[in-house]
Design an enzyme around this catalytic site. Sequence first.
Site, PDB file in Angstrom:
ATOM      1  N   HIS A 123      -3.405 -22.833  42.813  1.00 40.88           N
ATOM      2  CA  HIS A 123      -2.141 -23.263  42.217  1.00 40.88           C
ATOM      3  C   HIS A 123      -1.397 -24.130  43.220  1.00 40.88           C
ATOM      4  CE1 HIS A 123       0.117 -20.351  44.633  1.00 40.88           C
ATOM      5  NE2 HIS A 123      -0.703 -19.390  44.223  1.00 40.88           N
ATOM      6  N   CYS A 135      -4.124 -16.674  47.243  1.00 39.97           N
ATOM      7  CA  CYS A 135      -4.660 -17.796  46.470  1.00 39.97           C
ATOM      8  C   CYS A 135      -4.885 -19.007  47.373  1.00 39.97           C
ATOM      9  CB  CYS A 135      -3.673 -18.176  45.359  1.00 39.97           C
ATOM     10  SG  CYS A 135      -3.383 -16.855  44.165  1.00 39.97           S
TER      11      CYS A 135
END
Length: 160
Positions: A123, A135
């Site tokens: 992201h 992430c």
Amino acid sequence: MVVTPAGLRFRGRRLACTVGRGGVRADKREGDGATPSGVHRIVGMLYRPDRMARPADWAVPIRPRDLWCDDPRHADYNLMARAPLDASAERLMRPDPLYDLVILTGWNWPHAERGRGSAIFIHRWRRPGAPTEGCVGLDPRDLRWMARRIGFGTRLVVRG
């Protein structure tokens, strides 16, 4: 796609990226903030239709009640779910732009091993150099460029 300490290499480019505050680890656990090392497959793409056009024909819109369950005790652990949910979960339709475009990895999915970690996404980053919760974070322009060029099953290699 290959994530190294020098950035994410993809289609002849090196894109600046961030990883988890816990670094890159082979022994990923829920809540450790680490990005899991290894070879992962891209298994989905989500986007905010109120904030952007569909980035790829296989991208799925995020709706107001969409969640990602991060409770290892729940049957929906490491799966997309809908509110209300009687478990810990991340709201995908956030007020900030962090999840406007989310690329889902196959880490610990679809048959999650409890406690091995959930929601390993690609992201946008909060800002250059700022770590994620595990992430891979990218500049939003690079993320949109990449989203148009990947497909279901594209490999993500994270080197420790």
